[in-house]
Enzyme design. Sequence first.
Site, PDB file in Angstrom:
ATOM      1  N   GLU A 197     -35.440 -61.981 -17.313  1.00 23.87           N
ATOM      2  CA  GLU A 197     -34.302 -61.634 -18.162  1.00 23.87           C
ATOM      3  C   GLU A 197     -33.605 -62.855 -18.756  1.00 23.87           C
ATOM      4  O   GLU A 197     -33.145 -62.805 -19.897  1.00 23.87           O
ATOM      5  CB  GLU A 197     -33.290 -60.813 -17.366  1.00 23.87           C
ATOM      6  CG  GLU A 197     -33.763 -59.400 -17.037  1.00 23.87           C
ATOM      7  CD  GLU A 197     -32.636 -58.519 -16.571  1.00 23.87           C
ATOM      8  OE1 GLU A 197     -31.787 -58.127 -17.403  1.00 23.87           O
ATOM      9  OE2 GLU A 197     -32.588 -58.224 -15.356  1.00 23.87           O
ATOM     10  N   HIS A 250     -52.042 -59.277   3.311  1.00 20.49           N
ATOM     11  CA  HIS A 250     -52.954 -58.188   3.660  1.00 20.49           C
ATOM     12  C   HIS A 250     -53.589 -57.555   2.424  1.00 20.49           C
ATOM     13  O   HIS A 250     -54.327 -56.574   2.554  1.00 20.49           O
ATOM     14  CB  HIS A 250     -52.204 -57.118   4.468  1.00 20.49           C
ATOM     15  CG  HIS A 250     -51.783 -57.590   5.821  1.00 20.49           C
ATOM     16  ND1 HIS A 250     -52.529 -57.380   6.963  1.00 20.49           N
ATOM     17  CD2 HIS A 250     -50.688 -58.301   6.211  1.00 20.49           C
ATOM     18  CE1 HIS A 250     -51.913 -57.922   7.991  1.00 20.49           C
ATOM     19  NE2 HIS A 250     -50.796 -58.487   7.566  1.00 20.49           N
ATOM     20  N   LYS A 254     -33.698 -48.832 -24.399  1.00 17.75           N
ATOM     21  CA  LYS A 254     -32.549 -47.962 -24.100  1.00 17.75           C
ATOM     22  C   LYS A 254     -32.142 -47.142 -25.328  1.00 17.75           C
ATOM     23  O   LYS A 254     -31.816 -45.961 -25.235  1.00 17.75           O
ATOM     24  CB  LYS A 254     -31.377 -48.788 -23.596  1.00 17.75           C
ATOM     25  CG  LYS A 254     -31.563 -49.329 -22.186  1.00 17.75           C
ATOM     26  CD  LYS A 254     -30.323 -50.095 -21.730  1.00 17.75           C
ATOM     27  CE  LYS A 254     -30.495 -50.591 -20.302  1.00 17.75           C
ATOM     28  NZ  LYS A 254     -29.306 -51.349 -19.832  1.00 17.75           N
TER      29      LYS A 254
END
Length: 356
Positions: free
Chosen positions: A240, A256, A350
Amino acid sequence: MMDCSILDRPQDMAALDSQDMLGHIRALPDQLTAAWQLAMKADLSSLKGIQKILVAGMGGSAIGADLLAAYLEPICPLPILIQRDYTLPAWADASSTLVVASSHSGNTEETLSVFSQAQERGCQILSICTGGELMRRSQAAGIPVIAFQHHGQPRAAVGYSFGILLGALHRLGLIPDQQAGLEAAVRAMRVQEVSLLPESPVRENPAKRGAGQLVDRWVMVFGSGLLAPVARRWKGQISEVAKAWGQFESLPEADHNTLAGLAYPREQLDRMVALFLEAESNHPRNLLRSGLTREIFMVEGIGTDAYKAQGETRLEQLWTLVHFGDYIAYYLGMIYGVDPTPIEFISGLKEAMTGA
């Protein structure tokens, strides 16, 4: 155009930083203090009999809860979960669940959706915002709301989203008093910050030097335990603030699965840099694991660096490393020549969602 020399020209950085993101980063210690004070004054008398906690939030309004949950893991006897979505999980039922609706603007649609569902189910609710629809609905329903003043991006208000929650949980009798520890963390941040400010030249400024190592690199940030959400914060700020790609991984889980992916695609891996966040308070096996994992990356020819949190307590180590990462992201943005505040792609999405 990339210009690393800008890091030794504070006046040019200030000109590029049109909305004073640097000022917001410098204000993080003050935010923590102000947030605690707001929580101490809030009327929370209606909240009782809490057995589980869900924090609904997105982006900068959620990361504070991530940091809080990691810090309180060995302190708070209740589960604290963060919901980054539209729906309230089935286990959040009736009055035993405290739903914290955290939205910087008060208009985050995902958070408002969870808020409405929490009302319908009869959950206890606490709202944290600067205003907006969340404030209006909370006040209309007599729901406790802790409002704070902040004119800037949600990501720059993480001190509020963390500190208000910390203070509220203490007020509710769910955790011991954290004031002295918070004050110590603030002091540690200020001591560290002296070497991180724009006036500190590159040769003496570890955040500027760290940013220089990330230029034109795919950044991967690793953290374990207390520092897993800090790694997430670093990733979010790199994206950002610096408008650069990044990702985060948690140890030991990454060992893992992620570790097996160091073979392909080779060209992209050669441009990656892996950052390992460490703190003395982390589990000793994870400290060992972090060093060994870094060695494997180096043997494979992938650039790495390690950053050790400053401070004696877990809270100090959490916040000094959060603050340090914010400075790295800021200086990386300066090198890339971008204004660190605007987020055009997010704002555009948005708007499209609003019109859909």
